[in-house]
Design an enzyme around this catalytic site. Structure first.
Site, PDB file in Angstrom:
ATOM      1  CG  PHE A  14      -2.074  -0.848   1.241  1.00 25.58           C
ATOM      2  CD1 PHE A  14      -3.298  -0.403   0.755  1.00 25.58           C
ATOM      3  CD2 PHE A  14      -1.984  -2.146   1.724  1.00 25.58           C
ATOM      4  CE1 PHE A  14      -4.411  -1.239   0.763  1.00 25.58           C
ATOM      5  CE2 PHE A  14      -3.089  -2.982   1.731  1.00 25.58           C
ATOM      6  CZ  PHE A  14      -4.307  -2.526   1.245  1.00 25.58           C
ATOM      7  CG  ASP A  15       1.078   5.713  -2.085  1.00 22.70           C
ATOM      8  OD1 ASP A  15       2.223   5.992  -1.698  1.00 22.70           O
ATOM      9  OD2 ASP A  15       0.253   6.570  -2.447  1.00 22.70           O
ATOM     10  CG  LEU A  16       1.397   6.988   4.321  1.00 18.72           C
ATOM     11  CD1 LEU A  16       0.342   6.253   5.137  1.00 18.72           C
ATOM     12  CD2 LEU A  16       2.671   7.202   5.136  1.00 18.72           C
ATOM     13  CG  ASP A  17       1.657  10.898   1.864  1.00 20.05           C
ATOM     14  OD1 ASP A  17       1.176  10.846   3.004  1.00 20.05           O
ATOM     15  OD2 ASP A  17       2.842  11.196   1.630  1.00 20.05           O
TER      16      ASP A  17
END
Length: 223
Positions: A14-17
């Site tokens: 998963f990417d965060l921002d």
């Protein structure tokens, strides 16, 4: 990329921002702080969404309209002065994300964070919002810029965790996430609640684009 085999367990990066959290307030206020400290004009806040996700030093070079690497580095240092103490918590978790993460983990999937943000900050954010219980590990870049490129970051995670690309998927809101996934042989799921567009995601090779985090549960089952 044609994927038809249903797997019982996947490694989900998963990417965060723009994917797990909406960090617009913190990032834009820290950009404003850096630019004003340098005496440079700041674009309207509503135009700064494009700076969320890509490597920040490159975004500063564009905002400063300069090829001076030292100036972009100085802006990044000023940005981090505020971000490390205040900006990283000017943030919110997107609706339904905790429930979706819990469901995916409960189904036996292995969850990882894969963000271009410095790992030291990403870990603090994930802990602050009580999301660390869902993830096996949080991966990000180094403060010196190492692994800000998603292709390099994903390759690092696959190697470090001994993950198979055909049992893994990248979830993110930017074309960088999709390109990084494709370059490593992973399908990329583009999310539309963040800062990318459907056109950019699809043009970058997204396997599918999702409008709501809750769609992840079913979509992951058939990758």
């Amino acid at each position: 990329m044609k994927i038809t085999i249903q797997k019982n367990s996947m490694n989900i990066l998963f990417d965060l921002d723009g994917t797990l959290t909406d960090s617009f307030e913190g990032i834009t206020k820290c950009i404003f702080h850096a630019m004003t400290q340098l005496g440079k004009p700041v674009p309207p806040p509503e135009t700064l969404g494009r700076c969320i996700g890509p490597p920040l030093k490159k975004s500063f070079a564009r905002l400063l309209d300069s090829q001076d690497d030292g100036l972009a580095e100085q802006a990044l240092i000023l940005y981090r002065e505020r971000f490390a103490s205040v900006g990283l918590f000017e943030n919110r978790v997107y609706d339904h994300i905790p429930q979706v993460l819990g469901t995916l983990k409960g189904k036996g999937h292995n969850l990882y964070v894969a963000t271009a943000k410095p790992e030291i900050y990403a870990k603090r954010i994930i802990r602050h919002f009580d999301l660390d219980k869902y993830f096996k590990h949080v991966y990000g870049s180094e403060l010196d810029g190492t692994r800000t490129d998603k292709t390099t970051l994903i390759a690092h995670i696959l190697d470090k965790e001994s993950l198979s690309a055909d049992e893994s998927v990248m979830v993110g809101d930017r074309e960088h996430d999709m390109v990084g996934a494709g370059n490593n042989g992973l399908p990329g799921l583009g999310v539309l609640w963040g800062y990318g567009t459907r056109e950019a995601l699809e043009n970058s090779g997204a396997y599918a684009c999702l409008d709501d985090p809750r769609e992840l549960v079913d979509k992951i089952s058939y990758i």
